[in-house]
Design a protein around this motif. Structure first.
Motif, PDB file in Angstrom:
ATOM      1  N   GLN A 128     142.896  87.819  33.703  1.00 50.71           N
ATOM      2  CA  GLN A 128     142.057  88.353  32.632  1.00 50.71           C
ATOM      3  C   GLN A 128     142.222  89.860  32.532  1.00 50.71           C
ATOM      4  N   SER A 129     142.032  90.364  31.322  1.00 51.35           N
ATOM      5  CA  SER A 129     142.161  91.802  31.103  1.00 51.35           C
ATOM      6  C   SER A 129     140.859  92.509  31.452  1.00 51.35           C
ATOM      7  N   ASN A 130     140.923  93.830  31.445  1.00 53.48           N
ATOM      8  CA  ASN A 130     139.761  94.667  31.733  1.00 53.48           C
ATOM      9  C   ASN A 130     138.633  94.368  30.747  1.00 53.48           C
ATOM     10  N   GLU A 131     138.952  94.235  29.464  1.00 48.46           N
ATOM     11  CA  GLU A 131     137.939  93.994  28.438  1.00 48.46           C
ATOM     12  C   GLU A 131     137.266  92.631  28.632  1.00 48.46           C
ATOM     13  N   GLU A 132     138.046  91.614  28.976  1.00 47.43           N
ATOM     14  CA  GLU A 132     137.471  90.292  29.201  1.00 47.43           C
ATOM     15  C   GLU A 132     136.524  90.307  30.390  1.00 47.43           C
TER      16      GLU A 132
ATOM     17  N   ASP B 147     141.771  97.248  37.146  1.00 47.66           N
ATOM     18  CA  ASP B 147     141.474  98.193  36.060  1.00 47.66           C
ATOM     19  C   ASP B 147     139.975  98.319  35.838  1.00 47.66           C
TER      20      ASP B 147
ATOM     21  N   CYS C  34     138.758  85.071  37.731  1.00 50.24           N
ATOM     22  CA  CYS C  34     139.185  86.074  36.744  1.00 50.24           C
ATOM     23  C   CYS C  34     140.704  86.208  36.744  1.00 50.24           C
TER      24      CYS C  34
ATOM     25  N   LYS D  42     145.333  92.439  38.166  1.00 47.34           N
ATOM     26  CA  LYS D  42     145.472  93.718  37.463  1.00 47.34           C
ATOM     27  C   LYS D  42     144.247  94.053  36.622  1.00 47.34           C
ATOM     28  N   GLY D  43     143.724  93.088  35.874  1.00 44.68           N
ATOM     29  CA  GLY D  43     142.549  93.329  35.050  1.00 44.68           C
ATOM     30  C   GLY D  43     141.334  93.685  35.889  1.00 44.68           C
TER      31      GLY D  43
END
Length: 187
Positions: free
Chosen positions: A94-98, A47, A91, A43-44
Motif C-alpha cells: 500500500q502507498s503512503n496515502e492509502e 514513507d 498493509c 515502502k508505503g
C-alpha cells in the motif's frame, strides 16, 4: 442468510455507550506499525512513518503509537480499542496515502463496527430478496458524487402549497360556505 455470515461472531445490536454526550473519548487506544526496513512491500509504511507519523501522533495525543521494525515480514497495522478488541490489517504494497486513509478510519471508528453478524429477536423463513432497508435506499444518486456544501442541493424543495397554506384555504372555504348557509336560512 448467506453462508459467509455463519463464521462471523454474532451479537445482538447494542446502543453505543453515550460517547460524546459529556465529552468525547477516542475509542482507539493504541496503534502498532510493524514493518521491514528493507523489504519492498513496506515502502508505503516506511514513507508514512517518515513523513506523517509525527503529525498523527501530535494531533491524536490520546493514542499510543508503537513502531516495531521486523526483518523480512510484510507490513502490518494493529489497532487496539478501549473495549479490548484488536483490529489487524495487512498493509502489503500500500502507498503512503492509502495507509493515511486506513489510519484515519481506524482512529475514527468504534471497535464494535467490525464484521459482526447482528442477531435479531425475530426470524423469517422467507427473507427479503431486496435486501435490508437503509436510510440511503431511496436517496437521489447525485448525493454520491456531490461535493458539499452544494448550492443546488441546499436550495429548499419546491413543494407547492405548504400544509399551513392548505389549512388556511380550507378554513376560508368553510367560512364562505357557512356565510352562504346563514344567508339562505335568513331568507
Amino acid at each position: 442468510m448467506s453462508n459467509s455470515s455463519l463464521f462471523l461472531p454474532s451479537t445482538f445490536p447494542r446502543a453505543p455507550i453515550q460517547n460524546g454526550l459529556g465529552r468525547y473519548l477516542n475509542q482507539l487506544q493504541r496503534i502498532t506499525f510493524k514493518f521491514c526496513k528493507s523489504h519492498g512491500s513496506s515502502k508505503g509504511m516506511r514513507d508514512f512513518i517518515e513523513n506523517d507519523l509525527i503529525e498523527f501522533a501530535k494531533a491524536n495525543a490520546g493514542v499510543v503509537v508503537y513502531v516495531k521494525p521486523r526483518r523480512h515480514r510484510a507490513p502490518v497495522m494493529v489497532a487496539e480499542y478501549l473495549n479490548g478488541e484488536r483490529h489487524w490489517m495487512s498493509c502489503r504494497g500500500q502507498s503512503n496515502e492509502e495507509i493515511k486513509k486506513w489510519v484515519d478510519l481506524m482512529r475514527g471508528q468504534n471497535a464494535n463496527s467490525s464484521s459482526v453478524r447482528l442477531r435479531k429477536m425475530w426470524h423469517t423463513d422467507k427473507p427479503s430478496i431486496q435486501g435490508p432497508w437503509t436510510p440511503f435506499t431511496h436517496k437521489n444518486p447525485e448525493l454520491n458524487f456531490a461535493v458539499f456544501p452544494d448550492q443546488k442541493l441546499s436550495q429548499p424543495m419546491d413543494v407547492g402549497q405548504t400544509a399551513t397554506e392548505k389549512l388556511m384555504e380550507i378554513f376560508k372555504q368553510q367560512k364562505i360556505s357557512d356565510q352562504s348557509l346563514d344567508s339562505k336560512q335568513a331568507e
